[in-house]
Design an enzyme around this catalytic site. Structure first.
Site, PDB file in Angstrom:
ATOM      1  N   GLU A 176       0.817  -1.216   0.000  1.00 29.55           N
ATOM      2  CA  GLU A 176       0.000   0.000   0.000  1.00 29.55           C
ATOM      3  C   GLU A 176       0.850   1.265   0.000  1.00 29.55           C
ATOM      4  O   GLU A 176       0.367   2.339  -0.372  1.00 29.55           O
ATOM      5  CB  GLU A 176      -0.922   0.008   1.212  1.00 29.55           C
ATOM      6  CG  GLU A 176      -1.892  -1.174   1.251  1.00 29.55           C
ATOM      7  CD  GLU A 176      -2.700  -1.186   2.525  1.00 29.55           C
ATOM      8  OE1 GLU A 176      -2.795  -0.126   3.186  1.00 29.55           O
ATOM      9  OE2 GLU A 176      -3.214  -2.254   2.894  1.00 29.55           O
ATOM     10  N   ASN A 480       1.900  17.730 -21.740  1.00 32.80           N
ATOM     11  CA  ASN A 480       1.201  18.962 -21.384  1.00 32.80           C
ATOM     12  C   ASN A 480       0.005  18.784 -20.457  1.00 32.80           C
ATOM     13  O   ASN A 480      -0.707  19.755 -20.223  1.00 32.80           O
ATOM     14  CB  ASN A 480       0.745  19.683 -22.657  1.00 32.80           C
ATOM     15  CG  ASN A 480       1.796  20.652 -23.165  1.00 32.80           C
ATOM     16  OD1 ASN A 480       2.348  21.428 -22.396  1.00 32.80           O
ATOM     17  ND2 ASN A 480       2.103  20.585 -24.444  1.00 32.80           N
ATOM     18  N   SER A 527       7.341  19.443 -19.570  1.00 34.31           N
ATOM     19  CA  SER A 527       5.991  19.008 -19.219  1.00 34.31           C
ATOM     20  C   SER A 527       5.189  20.245 -18.854  1.00 34.31           C
ATOM     21  O   SER A 527       5.046  20.586 -17.687  1.00 34.31           O
ATOM     22  CB  SER A 527       6.024  18.009 -18.053  1.00 34.31           C
ATOM     23  OG  SER A 527       4.732  17.489 -17.808  1.00 34.31           O
ATOM     24  N   GLY A 529       6.205  23.101 -19.244  1.00 36.12           N
ATOM     25  CA  GLY A 529       7.224  23.797 -18.482  1.00 36.12           C
ATOM     26  C   GLY A 529       7.870  22.827 -17.509  1.00 36.12           C
ATOM     27  O   GLY A 529       8.345  21.762 -17.888  1.00 36.12           O
ATOM     28  N   ASP A 534      12.805  16.778 -12.746  1.00 33.93           N
ATOM     29  CA  ASP A 534      13.123  15.860 -11.656  1.00 33.93           C
ATOM     30  C   ASP A 534      14.397  15.113 -11.996  1.00 33.93           C
ATOM     31  O   ASP A 534      14.808  15.055 -13.162  1.00 33.93           O
ATOM     32  CB  ASP A 534      11.964  14.885 -11.399  1.00 33.93           C
ATOM     33  CG  ASP A 534      11.557  14.107 -12.638  1.00 33.93           C
ATOM     34  OD1 ASP A 534      12.366  13.304 -13.131  1.00 33.93           O
ATOM     35  OD2 ASP A 534      10.424  14.292 -13.117  1.00 33.93           O
ATOM     36  N   GLU A 614      19.841  44.936 -32.509  1.00 38.14           N
ATOM     37  CA  GLU A 614      19.542  43.665 -31.852  1.00 38.14           C
ATOM     38  C   GLU A 614      20.382  42.538 -32.437  1.00 38.14           C
ATOM     39  O   GLU A 614      20.838  41.647 -31.705  1.00 38.14           O
ATOM     40  CB  GLU A 614      18.057  43.359 -31.975  1.00 38.14           C
ATOM     41  CG  GLU A 614      17.180  44.257 -31.107  1.00 38.14           C
ATOM     42  CD  GLU A 614      15.700  44.094 -31.409  1.00 38.14           C
ATOM     43  OE1 GLU A 614      14.889  44.317 -30.490  1.00 38.14           O
ATOM     44  OE2 GLU A 614      15.343  43.768 -32.569  1.00 38.14           O
TER      45      GLU A 614
END
Length: 753
Positions: A176, A480, A527, A529, A534, A614
């Site tokens: 569990e 997403n 994912s 962002g 992880d 730029e």
């Protein structure tokens, strides 16, 4: 480095130059945790570190007197054994009984570090750099075996832990809850630090004193999530970035997790991390085993920076693998904010030509290249080129990009399917969910059932065709939406609780097979962002898109918090147009680049719209990023000023700072960022860290035409710091004007006297 066992005292001592980790076997075969912290000199018996007291608690048995598991610091506490605190393992047999008594049955010590079957984990490159202890426990009555694994690294203040359960008898066992690691501490005089928040504001640093009861963070959406990161730390109340004790835990896993601390009424603390027991169960038939993900436990006696540096070094060098480990990643142009879904071959080629002229090295075709996709409501699952946008397929585009000296990248969201797709029409049964009920939907898409081998086979083959036929160098792998109403017709009722974890195992199988087919392919995880930022993903994708929020000043906060665990060269960071799409804020191109350079640098804009100024600035930025990439990618990060600090004076600026120092401490790069300016503001003296007191450093400001700074010794830079003067300080003739969204970059290098 050594793992020793004192036979007479049945005590294990894991010790390297930095840390000691000690536990022993008690009379009844239970494991008693004694110590985790800075290295202890004493290699003898340490049993007196555990006090045995008489309290009104459950006793294990009459013949063991007042001995109670309620007051013993345990190595891996088990529910149903007399410990009434939150435990690491909860399981029952086929009768429904939760009574479990696991007793010590032996150990093995091996050089090196074995892999975990089907799961990402840290590794040792040669046997001499790590040792692994496996401790076996048994409950003979129900035939349950547990193996607790501990890896000690030679030069890191880290213990890698995991657990494996086997039904070795004739009984069916249902798990569990099975945490990867549990750590019992003798007091609760700690602050808890977590990384929490939501989409587009990931990894906010929260710090709070421990209180009595259970506290922590978790996720339940089938991924590690934007809401909380699989990390938890304890720091003494006086611990700062540079001083004091801290313990950190992180989980090498990309699914539902729980990281928490339970404080009992005796002020003992129990720290746990592992798979979230909610929405989880695992059925063990006789002969079957279950392996938990790996947890990493780190200790620092020199503050939170040192704790983070430990995680950075380990993840960067002993979790990331393959040809991109330790290499500078290509300067990227992602075309999402140039085209959104409105892409075609001609427009892409024009953008690619201009990108090559700017010094870009990789051009990524984002969402919209496949099926008949013009919005997010169609074609996920149909991984073939959109012939209206790319009449000749992707090969001509890929070939012309390569001819320009550019790498070619593509966006995928392989785990999802739109109802408006050929795949869904042919295989509606491949959706993960109870299709007898109305399913939650997000972005017009459902998750595919990655617990089914045929689904994974289809995705590997479909993606491999696109990657192989078009010489794709890079993919951005997105996910997403979260999982909900998780159900699969492939599995019986007693195994439906396994699906969340089986999904993650399927994801690992899918991405690892793709990585093996294309070993030079650079994969970036994403994912929505930071929903899958992880340690688990880093074993397959050395970098992740840590947030959809690309506002420079918001990114300072996000990158600052993410750095508590993750190295800079794992964080993809892009310069995007202004006004920013998320905040509407306007920051200079300099500021946007100064933030993104402390990560995997790239752009997400349309080069066709750039002005000449730029273009010159981007050429210059790319040269600067390449110049400092080895330092940023391999140096030690020191956080100097937190954007999350709460102890500010009313007139303090809204600012943040960090710096990276080379391993030999000869060079450093400092980044300072101020979101909001003021009038008649105090001068910020930015005190530096990580430099040698006895070395003298030349100081160059990057990006502003400033006169040279006086060379300074490291002790002065640490004690006095750099005085950051600009127009907000009422300087009559400011060389740097006042203004919001200011950034300043300083390069330090050792110079002679």
């Amino acid at each position: 480095m050594s793992i020793s066992y004192l036979e007479q005292n049945r005590q294990f001592h894991l010790r390297n130059d930095s840390i000691s980790y000690v536990f022993r076997v008690l009379e009844g075969g239970e494991l008693n945790h004694l110590y985790f912290g800075p290295r202890l000199r004493d290699d003898g018996p340490l049993s007196d570190l555990q006090e045995i007291l008489f309290r009104d608690t459950l006793s294990v048995s009459d013949d063991r007197g007042v001995f109670s598991l309620e007051q013993i610091r345990q190595e891996y506490p088990v529910a149903g054994s007399g410990d009434l605190r939150p435990c690491a393992l909860t399981a029952h047999d086929e009768r429904g009984s939760h009574a479990i008594r696991l007793s010590y049955a032996g150990y093995t010590i091996t050089d090196g570090k074995p892999p975990l079957d089907g799961l990402p984990a840290t590794y040792a490159e040669h046997p001499g750099e790590a040792q692994t202890l496996d401790v076996l426990l048994r409950d003979d009555q129900i035939g349950l075996e547990m193996t607790l694994s501990y890896t000690l690294f030679e030069h890191a203040p880290v213990i890698a832990r995991s657990m494996r359960l086997t039904s070795a008898g004739t009984h069916d066992i249902t798990i569990e809850g099975a945490f990867s690691a549990s750590l019992d501490l003798p007091d609760s005089d700690w602050d808890m630090i977590t990384l929490t928040s939501a989409w587009s504001r990931e990894c906010n640093v929260e710090r709070a004193r421990l209180r009595t009861g259970l506290q922590g963070v978790s996720s339940l959406g089938g991924r590690s999530s934007q809401h909380a990161n699989p990390f938890i730390a304890l720091a003494r109340p006086n611990t700062t970035e540079s001083h004091g004790d801290a313990i950190g835990m992180t989980l090498v896993y990309s699914g539902n997790f729980d990281a928490d601390v339970a404080v009992d009424t005796m002020s003992d603390a129990r720290m746990r991390i592992g798979i979230n027991p909610d929405l989880f169960s695992w059925h063990l038939a006789p002969g079957e085993s279950f392996q938990t993900p790996e947890a990493l436990l780190a200790y620092s006696r020199n503050g939170l920076n040192e704790l983070s540096q430990t995680f950075h070094e380990l993840l960067r060098t002993r979790l990331v693998r393959g040809p991109w480990r330790g290499r500078r990643r290509p300067i990227t142009l992602n075309t999402w904010e140039a085209f959104y879904w409105d892409i075609d071959e001609e427009g892409m080629l024009e953008v690619a030509r201009q990108a090559a002229d700017l010094g870009i090295e990789l051009v990524v075709v984002d969402d919209g290249w496949f099926g008949h996709r013009d919005w997010n409501d169609t074609s996920l699952g149909d991984w073939t080129p959109n012939r209206e946008k790319f009449p000749n397929g992707l090969k001509p585009l890929s070939s012309q990009l390569h001819a320009l000296g550019l790498k070619f990248g593509l966006w995928f969201e392989p785990e999802m399917v739109n109802p408006d797709s050929a795949l869904y029409m042919e295989h509606p049964d491949w959706v993960l969910g109870d299709t007898t009920r109305e399913l939650s939907i997000s972005r017009h898409q459902y998750p595919l059932d990655l617990t089914k081998g045929e689904v994974r086979d289809y995705l590997v083959d479909a993606m491999s065709r696109v990657i192989g036929e078009n010489d794709v160098d890079y993919i951005k792998w997105n996910m997403n939406r979260s999982l909900s109403e998780v159900f699969s017709d492939r599995w019986p009722a007693e195994r439906q609780g396994e699906l969340q974890h089986r999904y993650v195992l399927g994801y690992y199988d899918l991405i690892s097979r793709l990585a093996k087919r294309f070993p030079d392919l650079l994969i970036e995880g994403c994912s929505g962002g930071g929903g899958r930022t992880d340690p688990g993903i880093l074993a397959y994708a050395p970098q992740t898109w840590i947030s959809e929020n690309t506002d420079a000043m918001e990114r300072v906060r996000i990158q600052y918090g993410t750095s508590f665990v993750y190295p800079l060269d794992s964080m993809a960071a892009h310069v995007t147009p202004v006004p920013n799409a998320q905040t509407g804020r306007v920051a200079s191109l300099k500021t946007r680049g100064d933030v993104a350079m402390f990560g995997v640098f790239g752009y997400e804009l349309d080069p066709r719209t750039l002005t000449d100024d730029e273009r010159r600035r981007i050429h210059w930025q790319i040269d600067v990023v390449k110049r400092f990439a080895p330092l940023i990618g391999n140096g030690r990060l020191y956080r100097l000023l937190s954007p999350f600090r709460r102890d500010q004076m009313p007139f303090d600026p809204d600012d943040a700072a960090w710096m990276v120092v080379s391993d030999n401490r000869q060079e450093a790069l400092v980044g300072y960022y101020r979101t909001r300016t003021g009038v008649n503001m105090p001068v910020r003296h930015l005190r530096l860290q990580g430099l040698r007191d006895d070395l003298r450093y030349a100081i160059e400001e990057i990006g502003f035409d400033m006169p040279p700074h006086r060379p300074r010794y490291g002790d002065e830079l640490a004690q006095v710091g750099l005085a950051l003067v600009d127009g907000s300080n009422c300087d009559l003739h400011p060389q740097i004007d006042a203004g919001d969204n200011l950034s300043r970059i300083f390069h330090l290098r050792v110079c002679g006297d």
